[in-house]
Design an enzyme around this catalytic site. Structure first.
Site, PDB file in Angstrom:
ATOM      1  N   TYR A  19       0.828  -1.208   0.000  1.00 19.08           N
ATOM      2  CA  TYR A  19       0.000   0.000   0.000  1.00 19.08           C
ATOM      3  C   TYR A  19       0.855   1.249   0.000  1.00 19.08           C
ATOM      4  O   TYR A  19       2.075   1.197   0.168  1.00 19.08           O
ATOM      5  CB  TYR A  19      -0.953  -0.009   1.197  1.00 19.08           C
ATOM      6  CG  TYR A  19      -0.315   0.311   2.537  1.00 19.08           C
ATOM      7  CD1 TYR A  19       0.449  -0.625   3.225  1.00 19.08           C
ATOM      8  CD2 TYR A  19      -0.472   1.570   3.119  1.00 19.08           C
ATOM      9  CE1 TYR A  19       1.032  -0.317   4.452  1.00 19.08           C
ATOM     10  CE2 TYR A  19       0.099   1.879   4.346  1.00 19.08           C
ATOM     11  CZ  TYR A  19       0.854   0.933   5.009  1.00 19.08           C
ATOM     12  OH  TYR A  19       1.424   1.248   6.211  1.00 19.08           O
ATOM     13  N   ARG A  76       7.948   4.489  -4.737  1.00 22.90           N
ATOM     14  CA  ARG A  76       8.044   3.580  -3.586  1.00 22.90           C
ATOM     15  C   ARG A  76       7.065   2.422  -3.745  1.00 22.90           C
ATOM     16  O   ARG A  76       7.390   1.277  -3.391  1.00 22.90           O
ATOM     17  CB  ARG A  76       7.777   4.344  -2.274  1.00 22.90           C
ATOM     18  CG  ARG A  76       8.042   3.489  -1.031  1.00 22.90           C
ATOM     19  CD  ARG A  76       8.007   4.284   0.252  1.00 22.90           C
ATOM     20  NE  ARG A  76       6.668   4.789   0.552  1.00 22.90           N
ATOM     21  CZ  ARG A  76       6.366   5.551   1.603  1.00 22.90           C
ATOM     22  NH1 ARG A  76       7.327   5.916   2.450  1.00 22.90           N
ATOM     23  NH2 ARG A  76       5.138   5.966   1.811  1.00 22.90           N
ATOM     24  N   ARG A  89      -7.326 -20.651  -1.703  1.00 21.96           N
ATOM     25  CA  ARG A  89      -6.238 -20.453  -0.746  1.00 21.96           C
ATOM     26  C   ARG A  89      -5.091 -21.430  -0.970  1.00 21.96           C
ATOM     27  O   ARG A  89      -5.260 -22.646  -0.854  1.00 21.96           O
ATOM     28  CB  ARG A  89      -6.752 -20.589   0.695  1.00 21.96           C
ATOM     29  CG  ARG A  89      -5.708 -20.198   1.727  1.00 21.96           C
ATOM     30  CD  ARG A  89      -6.211 -20.336   3.152  1.00 21.96           C
ATOM     31  NE  ARG A  89      -5.218 -19.836   4.111  1.00 21.96           N
ATOM     32  CZ  ARG A  89      -4.140 -20.524   4.476  1.00 21.96           C
ATOM     33  NH1 ARG A  89      -3.936 -21.737   4.012  1.00 21.96           N
ATOM     34  NH2 ARG A  89      -3.273 -20.000   5.333  1.00 21.96           N
ATOM     35  N   HIS A 110      -0.569 -20.891  -0.567  1.00 23.48           N
ATOM     36  CA  HIS A 110       0.487 -19.897  -0.388  1.00 23.48           C
ATOM     37  C   HIS A 110       1.140 -19.492  -1.707  1.00 23.48           C
ATOM     38  O   HIS A 110       1.471 -18.338  -1.922  1.00 23.48           O
ATOM     39  CB  HIS A 110       1.572 -20.431   0.561  1.00 23.48           C
ATOM     40  CG  HIS A 110       1.144 -20.479   1.993  1.00 23.48           C
ATOM     41  ND1 HIS A 110       0.074 -21.220   2.431  1.00 23.48           N
ATOM     42  CD2 HIS A 110       1.643 -19.869   3.099  1.00 23.48           C
ATOM     43  CE1 HIS A 110      -0.063 -21.070   3.738  1.00 23.48           C
ATOM     44  NE2 HIS A 110       0.875 -20.243   4.166  1.00 23.48           N
ATOM     45  N   LYS A 135       6.412  -1.679   1.859  1.00 22.28           N
ATOM     46  CA  LYS A 135       5.233  -1.142   2.552  1.00 22.28           C
ATOM     47  C   LYS A 135       4.096  -2.150   2.401  1.00 22.28           C
ATOM     48  O   LYS A 135       3.194  -2.000   1.564  1.00 22.28           O
ATOM     49  CB  LYS A 135       4.864   0.245   1.995  1.00 22.28           C
ATOM     50  CG  LYS A 135       4.049   1.090   2.958  1.00 22.28           C
ATOM     51  CD  LYS A 135       4.111   2.561   2.595  1.00 22.28           C
ATOM     52  CE  LYS A 135       3.104   3.420   3.327  1.00 22.28           C
ATOM     53  NZ  LYS A 135       3.237   3.473   4.784  1.00 22.28           N
ATOM     54  N   GLU A 151      12.886   2.528  13.501  1.00 16.83           N
ATOM     55  CA  GLU A 151      11.891   3.557  13.159  1.00 16.83           C
ATOM     56  C   GLU A 151      10.755   3.493  14.161  1.00 16.83           C
ATOM     57  O   GLU A 151      10.832   2.778  15.155  1.00 16.83           O
ATOM     58  CB  GLU A 151      11.387   3.343  11.724  1.00 16.83           C
ATOM     59  CG  GLU A 151      10.730   1.990  11.507  1.00 16.83           C
ATOM     60  CD  GLU A 151      10.201   1.784  10.085  1.00 16.83           C
ATOM     61  OE1 GLU A 151       9.913   2.766   9.397  1.00 16.83           O
ATOM     62  OE2 GLU A 151      10.067   0.608   9.690  1.00 16.83           O
ATOM     63  N   LEU A 209      11.229   1.450   6.723  1.00 15.29           N
ATOM     64  CA  LEU A 209      10.605   2.035   5.541  1.00 15.29           C
ATOM     65  C   LEU A 209      11.172   3.448   5.386  1.00 15.29           C
ATOM     66  O   LEU A 209      11.151   4.220   6.338  1.00 15.29           O
ATOM     67  CB  LEU A 209       9.086   2.112   5.726  1.00 15.29           C
ATOM     68  CG  LEU A 209       8.346   2.665   4.523  1.00 15.29           C
ATOM     69  CD1 LEU A 209       8.216   1.578   3.451  1.00 15.29           C
ATOM     70  CD2 LEU A 209       6.978   3.186   4.913  1.00 15.29           C
TER      71      LEU A 209
HETATM   72  N1  PDD Z   1       2.846   5.160   7.644  1.00 13.53           N
HETATM   73  N2  PDD Z   1       7.638   3.842   8.717  1.00 13.53           N
HETATM   74  C1  PDD Z   1       6.489   3.163   8.816  1.00 13.53           C
HETATM   75  C2  PDD Z   1       6.519   1.787   9.387  1.00 13.53           C
HETATM   76  C3  PDD Z   1       5.279   3.743   8.381  1.00 13.53           C
HETATM   77  O1  PDD Z   1       4.136   3.052   8.467  1.00 13.53           O
HETATM   78  C4  PDD Z   1       5.291   5.077   7.872  1.00 13.53           C
HETATM   79  C5  PDD Z   1       4.056   5.774   7.389  1.00 13.53           C
HETATM   80  C6  PDD Z   1       6.527   5.753   7.793  1.00 13.53           C
HETATM   81  C7  PDD Z   1       6.625   7.154   7.250  1.00 13.53           C
HETATM   82  O2  PDD Z   1       6.436   7.193   5.858  1.00 13.53           O
HETATM   83  P1  PDD Z   1       5.878   8.490   5.120  1.00 13.53           P
HETATM   84  O3  PDD Z   1       6.715   9.634   5.559  1.00 13.53           O
HETATM   85  O4  PDD Z   1       6.053   8.180   3.685  1.00 13.53           O
HETATM   86  O5  PDD Z   1       4.428   8.681   5.520  1.00 13.53           O
HETATM   87  C8  PDD Z   1       7.671   5.101   8.228  1.00 13.53           C
HETATM   88  C9  PDD Z   1       1.638   5.655   7.035  1.00 13.53           C
HETATM   89  C10 PDD Z   1       1.359   7.088   7.320  1.00 13.53           C
HETATM   90  C11 PDD Z   1       0.498   4.709   7.403  1.00 13.53           C
HETATM   91  O6  PDD Z   1       0.735   3.535   7.414  1.00 13.53           O
HETATM   92  O7  PDD Z   1      -0.602   5.165   7.659  1.00 13.53           O
END
Ligand code: PDD
Length: 282
Positions: free
Chosen positions: A31, A50, A98, A100, A145, A177, A201
């Protein structure tokens, strides 16, 4: 509210997918969340790049090229009756019995929806937030992501249970993070961030903050940051598309620096807002 699902724009209530969608059964998808200001998507190209990286990471062919995505996204934005939006894009490996193993010849499911963008108020930014630390026990491909966010959810809930906004994660003694954000450290006027790797991320906001630091002569370093440095920080920030630049003023119940948003956080927040305005006017 209009959403986009597999080629159609339709009311949210009419958007239906099979319960056998691999996103539902396996969390097999990726996503993006794109902030939209005054109906203009912020850093769309970077978000789409990304997304491509995430799709490559899970070996799923991108259903659209850049122009195709941009077209659909601008249409979806235009359909909403509010201007500041949080635009969510999800691509899953589609609907299949289903198993994997990847299904053959199955089209991906593409879903996009928009919510009002709720960013922190100036008062909230001035107050800052508290955070807790936890061991980063996620998989080793956090640069993807992925919609399978169970570990992030459990980690983030630790912060919520403590009445805080975020969980700052540490792996093998080093900062990775936040559960849904990137984390910056300030010490003696130097801004520090962990280097992009498979352990985090790389946020679009993270990149903007580092670009702004470079453009405005703010001393900064991208390098591994130890737990001791996190605990000894003068300032700690969380950054994300929705939180923007938010000061963490308390960590595990201890004040961070003076216990209020520091001078560099306030400066970066101002630079970020100015940059946003410039980009959106351009
Ligand atoms: N999340 N790291 C993680 C694990 C994240 O889920 C996010 C953002 C970031 C920051 O990424 P960005 O600056 O591109 O928003 C870092 C979004 C906001 C979410 O999952 O809702």
């Amino acid at each position: 509210m209009s959403v986009y699902l597999n080629g159609q724009f339709l009311p949210l209530a009419d958007a239906k997918i099979s319960v056998l969608d691999r996103g539902f059964v396996f969390g097999d998808g990726v996503y993006e969340l794109v902030p939209v200001y005054s109906k203009k998507p912020f850093r769309l190209e970077e978000h789409l790049r990304r997304l491509q990286g995430s799709l490559d990471g899970i070996r799923l062919a991108n259903p659209h090229d850049m122009v195709g995505w941009r077209d659909l996204i601008l249409k979806l934005i235009a359909l909403q009756d509010f201007a500041d939006q949080s635009l969510y894009i999800q691509v899953t490996r589609g609907v299949a019995p289903r198993d994997h193993a990847f299904p053959k010849g199955v089209p991906p499911t593409v879903f996009m929806f928009v919510q009002p963008l709720v960013t922190a108020t100036p008062e909230q930014k001035a107050a800052g937030v508290c955070a807790v630390t936890a061991t980063d026990n996620r998989w080793l491909r956090c640069n993807i992501k992925a919609i399978s966010l169970l570990a992030n959810i459990l980690l983030r809930q630790q912060a919520v249970d403590a009445g805080c906004a975020e969980t700052v994660m540490l792996r093998d003694g080093f900062l990775t993070e936040g559960a849904a954000s990137n984390i910056f450290v300030v010490k003696d006027g130097v801004l520090r961030a962990p280097p992009p790797s498979n352990l985090m991320l790389t946020g679009i906001t993270y990149d903007v903050v580092l670009e702004l630091a470079a453009a405005h002569g703010i001393p900064h370093e991208v390098r591994a940051i130890s737990e001791a440095e996190v605990r000894d920080a003068d300032e700690l920030w969380m950054t994300s598309s929705t939180k923007e630049v938010m000061a963490i003023v308390q960590l595990d119940g201890e004040p961070v620096g003076a216990g209020v948003p520091g001078p560099l956080a306030q400066r970066m927040e101002a630079l970020y807002q100015t940059f946003k305005q410039q980009v959106m006017r351009a």
